[in-house]
Scaffold this motif. Structure first.
Motif, PDB file in Angstrom:
ATOM      1  N   GLN A 137      65.567   4.520-150.631  1.00 52.14           N
ATOM      2  CA  GLN A 137      64.371   4.579-149.779  1.00 52.14           C
ATOM      3  C   GLN A 137      63.187   4.948-150.654  1.00 52.14           C
ATOM      4  N   PHE A 138      62.122   4.119-150.581  1.00 53.74           N
ATOM      5  CA  PHE A 138      60.909   4.475-151.316  1.00 53.74           C
ATOM      6  C   PHE A 138      60.134   5.484-150.481  1.00 53.74           C
ATOM      7  N   ALA A 139      59.762   6.586-151.085  1.00 49.81           N
ATOM      8  CA  ALA A 139      59.096   7.651-150.337  1.00 49.81           C
ATOM      9  C   ALA A 139      57.790   7.991-151.034  1.00 49.81           C
ATOM     10  N   PRO A 140      56.699   8.093-150.278  1.00 48.60           N
ATOM     11  CA  PRO A 140      55.418   8.414-150.918  1.00 48.60           C
ATOM     12  C   PRO A 140      55.459   9.774-151.613  1.00 48.60           C
ATOM     13  N   SER A 141      56.211  10.708-151.045  1.00 47.01           N
ATOM     14  CA  SER A 141      56.425  11.983-151.743  1.00 47.01           C
ATOM     15  C   SER A 141      57.681  12.643-151.197  1.00 47.01           C
ATOM     16  N   LEU A 142      58.138  13.675-151.890  1.00 45.97           N
ATOM     17  CA  LEU A 142      59.384  14.344-151.509  1.00 45.97           C
ATOM     18  C   LEU A 142      59.062  15.707-150.894  1.00 45.97           C
ATOM     19  N   PRO A 143      59.918  16.167-149.990  1.00 38.87           N
ATOM     20  CA  PRO A 143      59.633  17.464-149.345  1.00 38.87           C
ATOM     21  C   PRO A 143      59.896  18.623-150.308  1.00 38.87           C
TER      22      PRO A 143
ATOM     23  N   GLU B 142      70.791  10.796-142.874  1.00 41.49           N
ATOM     24  CA  GLU B 142      71.806  10.602-141.833  1.00 41.49           C
ATOM     25  C   GLU B 142      71.212  10.054-140.547  1.00 41.49           C
ATOM     26  N   GLY B 143      69.901   9.784-140.561  1.00 42.67           N
ATOM     27  CA  GLY B 143      69.272   9.122-139.414  1.00 42.67           C
ATOM     28  C   GLY B 143      68.704  10.087-138.394  1.00 42.67           C
ATOM     29  N   GLU B 144      68.648  11.376-138.721  1.00 41.20           N
ATOM     30  CA  GLU B 144      68.083  12.314-137.746  1.00 41.20           C
ATOM     31  C   GLU B 144      66.567  12.209-137.745  1.00 41.20           C
TER      32      GLU B 144
ATOM     33  N   ASN C 280      63.391   4.401-141.244  1.00 43.01           N
ATOM     34  CA  ASN C 280      63.616   3.391-140.212  1.00 43.01           C
ATOM     35  C   ASN C 280      62.903   2.080-140.482  1.00 43.01           C
ATOM     36  N   SER C 281      62.116   2.045-141.550  1.00 39.74           N
ATOM     37  CA  SER C 281      61.358   0.812-141.771  1.00 39.74           C
ATOM     38  C   SER C 281      62.188  -0.177-142.581  1.00 39.74           C
TER      39      SER C 281
END
Ligand code: PRX
Length: 642
Positions: free
Chosen positions: A592-598, A615-617, A641-642
Motif C-alpha cells: 500500500q502506498f501511503a503518503p505518510s506513516l503513523p 486487517e481491514g479495520e 480501500n482504494s
C-alpha cells in the motif's frame, strides 16, 4: 479455540507411557545434573563428560556451557557407531521431485561419502574451526557435506536454496566462509533453481571464497571458474573413503544457522557440538521414538533448523531411516505426500501446518485414495496449527487412529521443547501440550511478573537445556541483548502463549516484529530495508496479516519520495527488490502506498495501527493522541480501500 481432548489411541506402541514420563520429569527435577548426564550418555564420547550444565542467564556471569569437559565427534555418532550393526541399513532415502526418483543410501555409503567430502575439505585447506557454506538441494550429498564438516571440525552454515545471491553473500561475509558446497541446479515442483549461478553472483559481491564444490543434481549447464570450482563428479572417485575424525570439545561450534529477528540483519545462531547433539538425539527419541522398523519423514529443508535436527542429526544419531524429500507437497499433484508415504512405507510423518492447510483446500480425495496404513505417528512444526487443520490431519490423514505431535521450538532451541510425548499425554488440537522433561517455561507479563496458573503471557524459559544456542556468531553482546534483557535472568522466546487449567501450553505466535510466513521467519526490518533500497522509496513499514494458507503474510506500507506516485509497475519493482535482497519467500502479499506513516512525536512508527488498517479495520484504533499527526490514520484507511 477448540478445547477438544483426544486421548492417545489405545493401540499406540510407545516406550514412554504416562508413568515413564512422570519418572523422567521427576528425575529431571530432583537430580538435574544426573538426568542430563544420562541423556548425554546416548552419545559415544571420546572423553565422557563429568559436568552437565554450567550456565547463567544473568549479565554478571552470563554464559551457557554444557558437558564442557567432554570430547566427541558428531559424524562418528551419526555414522561410525552404526557400521558394525547397521552398516547395510538404509540411512537416507532420497525422494526427488519426480515421484519414484528414489535412491537409498545405507549407513556405510553415507559414511564413505562423508569421508570423501572430509578428505576434499582437508585437501582444500579447511581446518578445524573454519566455516563451510552449504547451499544445496535436498540430496544425500548435502547431508554428507554437513557430516563431513563435523568430521573435520569445520563449522557448517547451510543456507536455504530459496535465498537470493545477495543473502548468500551477506552470510558468506558474516561468517567468513572459505569454501561453498553447492549443486548445479535445484529442481522443485518441476522448476529449476540456478544454485551454482546464484553462488557465482554471491561471490562476485563478496569475493573471499577459495573453492566451490559443485555436485551434479540436474546435469544442467553451469559455468565453472578455473582454479576455484571443483566438480564433485570429477574428484569423488579419487578421494579415500576413510577420514580420521577430529576429536572436538563439547563446546566447539558445530554450525551457524542464520535466522531473522526483529531488528537488523539475520543473526548467525551458533550451536555447539555436545549439547546440541545430546538434545537432537534425545528429543528425536522422546517425541518420535523411532525403532528399526520405522521410516521417518520430516519434510523440512536442511536449510532450516528442522532439517538439521530432524532430517539429518537426530535420526542418524538414533540409527533411524530418514527420508530426504527434494520436492513440494503439491507436485505433481496434491496427493504427493500420501502417495510417497505408501510407496516408501513411511511410518512417522512430520510437516508444517501451512502444507496441511494448502492440501486441505483440495478436499479429502487426494488423501483417501492412498492407504496410509504404514503411518503410525504424525507431527507438525513451525507455526501454530489451527484446530481445524489439526482435526483434518487427525481425521483424514491419520484416520483418527494415530497420535499427532505438535512440536514447539525455535532455531535458537536446537530441538523440540514443548510437545506431546506420544503415548504419554492426551492431545488438544492447537496446543503443543506440555514441556519436555527438564524444560522450564514461564509466562511473564509486561511488568516482569511471573504469572501462575491458567493465564496468558510472554513465553520465557528459566533454565538452560543442552540444545540452547550459545551465541550470535561474531556478536556475543547481541546474543545477550536479544534474548536476556527483556526479562532479566530469563531467556525470552519472542512468542506469546496461553496456559490452560490443565497446564497445557497454547503458543499464540510472535509478539515481536518477526513474521511467520508459511513457517518461515521473516524479520520486518529486513523487508523494510529491502524496500527502501528502491530509489523512489522514502520509508517503509511492514506488518503481518493473517493468511488462510501461509498463516501470516506480509503487508507493506511504502512512502515515496516527494512528487512520486505509486503504480502497479512500481509494486512489481518493489517486489523484485525484496526478492533480490532476501528471496521470494519474503515478497509482500500486498503493498500500500501511503503518503505518510503513523508516528509518535518521538518518531516511532505505531505498528499497532498499521496492523489494524492492514486487517481491514476502519475504526477502534485506540489512543491515537500520541501521534504527531492523527489525520494520517484516515489517509491510511482510505488508501487501504482504494
Ligand atoms: O513462533 C514460533 C513458531 O516458529 C518460531 C521459530 O521459528 P524458527 O526459528 O524458524 O523455527 C521453526 C522450526 C522449529 C517460534 O518462535 N513455532 C514453531 N513451532 C511452533 C511454533 N508456533 C506454534 N506452534 C508450534 N508448534
Amino acid at each position: 479455540m477448540s478445547e477438544a481432548v483426544h486421548p492417545v489411541p489405545a493401540d499406540f506402541e510407545s516406550r514412554i507411557g504416562p508413568a515413564e514420563l512422570d519418572a523422567l520429569n521427576h528425575r529431571a527435577d530432583t537430580d538435574t545434573d544426573g538426568f542430563w548426564l544420562e541423556q548425554a550418555r546416548r552419545l559415544d564420547w571420546a572423553k565422557a563428560p563429568t559436568r552437565a550444565g554450567n550456565w547463567s542467564f544473568h549479565e554478571a556471569d552470563f554464559g551457557i556451557r554444557w558437558f564442557e569437559d567432554g570430547q566427541l565427534n558428531l559424524s562418528v555418532n551419526c555414522l561410525d557407531r552404526h557400521l558394525a550393526e547397521r552398516g547395510d541399513k538404509v540411512a537416507l532415502i532420497f525422494e526427488g521431485d519426480e515421484p519414484g526418483h528414489t535412491q537409498r543410501w545405507t549407513y556405510r555409503q553415507l559414511y564413505e561419502e562423508t569421508c570423501r567430502f572430509a578428505n576434499l575439505y582437508r585437501q582444500k585447506g579447511v581446518k578445524r574451526g573454519d566455516r563451510v557454506m552449504i547451499y544445496m538441494p535436498m540430496i544425500p550429498e548435502a547431508a554428507a557435506a554437513m557430516l563431513a564438516c563435523a568430521r573435520v571440525g569445520a563449522i557448517h552454515s547451510v543456507v536455504f536454496g530459496g535465498f537470493s545471491p545477495e543473502s548468500v553473500a551477506g552470510r558468506i561475509e558474516d561468517c567468513d566462509a572459505k569454501l561453498i558446497v553447492t549443486a548445479d541446479e535445484g529442481c522443485r515442483g518441476g522448476k529449476r533453481i540456478p544454485l551454482k549461478a546464484n553462488v557465482d553472483k554471491a561471490i562476485a559481491l563478496c569475493p573471499r571464497i577459495d573453492a566451490v564444490v559443485v555436485v551434479t543434481r540436474t546435469g544442467g549447464e553451469v559455468a565453472m571458474v578455473e582454479g576455484r570450482d571443483i566438480r564433485w563428479s570429477d574428484v569423488r572417485d579419487t578421494l579415500p573413503t576413510e577420514a580420521e575424525p577430529e576429536v572436538m570439545d563439547a563446546e566447539d561450534p558445530l554450525f551457524i544457522l542464520y535466522t531473522s529477528g526483529s531488528t537488523g540483519k539475520p543473526k548467525g545462531v551458533v550451536h555447539t557440538t555436545g549439547g546440541y547433539a545430546t538434545w537432537a538425539a534425545t528429543t528425536f527419541d522422546w517425541v518420535f521414538g523411532a525403532t528399526d522398523r520405522d521410516i521417518f519423514w520430516c519434510t523440512a529443508d536442511i536449510g532450516w533448523i528442522t532439517g538439521h535436527s530432524y532430517v539429518v542429526y537426530g535420526p542418524l544419531m538414533n540409527g533411524a531411516t530418514s527420508v530426504m524429500f527434494d520436492g513440494i507437497p503439491t507436485y505433481p499433484g496434491p496427493d504427493r505426500f500420501w502417495e510417497t508415504c505408501d510407496r516408501l512405507g513411511v511410518t512417522i510423518f512430520y510437516t508444517a501446518p501451512t502444507a496441511l492447510r494448502s492440501l486441505m483446500r483440495e478436499g479429502d480425495a487426494p488423501v483417501t485414495k492412498h492407504r496410509r496404513s504404514s503411518i503410525r505417528l504424525l507431527g507438525t512444526v513451525g507455526e501454530p496449527i489451527n484446530p481445524e487443520a489439526w482435526e483434518w490431519y487427525w481425521r483424514v490423514v491419520g484416520d483418527g487412529r494415530v497420535p499427532i505431535v505438535d512440536t514447539w521450538w525455535q532455531t535458537e532451541t536446537g530441538g523440540i521443547l514443548i510437545s506431546p510425548v506420544p503415548g504419554a499425554i492426551d492431545m488438544k488440537p492447537g496446543s503443543a501440550t506440555k514441556p519436555l522433561p527438564g524444560i522450564k517455561p514461564l509466562l511473564v507479563d509486561a511488568n516482569h511478573q511471573v504469572l501462575e496458573g491458567a493465564t496468558s503471557g510472554n513465553l520465557c524459559l528459566s533454565h538452560s537445556w543442552p540444545g540452547q544456542m550459545r551465541t550470535v556468531w561474531g556478536d556475543h553482546e547481541r546474543f545477550f541483548q536479544t534474548y536476556f534483557t527483556a526479562y532479566p535472568g530469563l531467556y525470552f522466546t519472542g512468542d506469546g502463549c496461553r496456559r490452560d487449567e490443565d497446564g497445557y501450553y497454547w503458543i499464540t505466535g510472535r509478539v515481536d516484529d518477526v513474521i511467520n510466513v508459511s513457517g518461515h521467519r521473516i524479520g520486518t526490518a529486513e523487508v523494510e530495508s529491502a524496500l527502501v533500497a528502491h530509489p523512489l522509496v522514502a520509508e517503509a513499514a511492514v506488518v503481518a496479516i493473517p493468511h488462510d494458507i501461509k498463516g501470516q503474510a506480509i503487508y507493506a506500507y511504502v512512502t515515496l519520495n516527494a512528487g512520486e506516485s505509486g503504480s502497479d509497475e512500481l509494486r512489481k519493482q518493489l517486489n523484485q527488490e525484496v526478492r533480490q535482497h532476501i528471496g521470494a519467500l519474503a515478497a509482500p502479499e500486498r503493498i500500500q502506498f501511503a503518503p505518510s506513516l503513523p508516528k509518535t512525536r518521538s518518531g516511532k512508527i505505531m505498528r499497532r495501527i498499521l496492523r489494524k488498517v492492514a486487517e481491514g479495520e476502519t475504526g477502534g484504533f485506540g489512543d491515537v493522541s500520541t501521534l504527531a499527526d492523527p489525520s494520517v490514520v484516515d489517509q491510511l484507511v482510505a488508501g487501504r480501500n482504494s
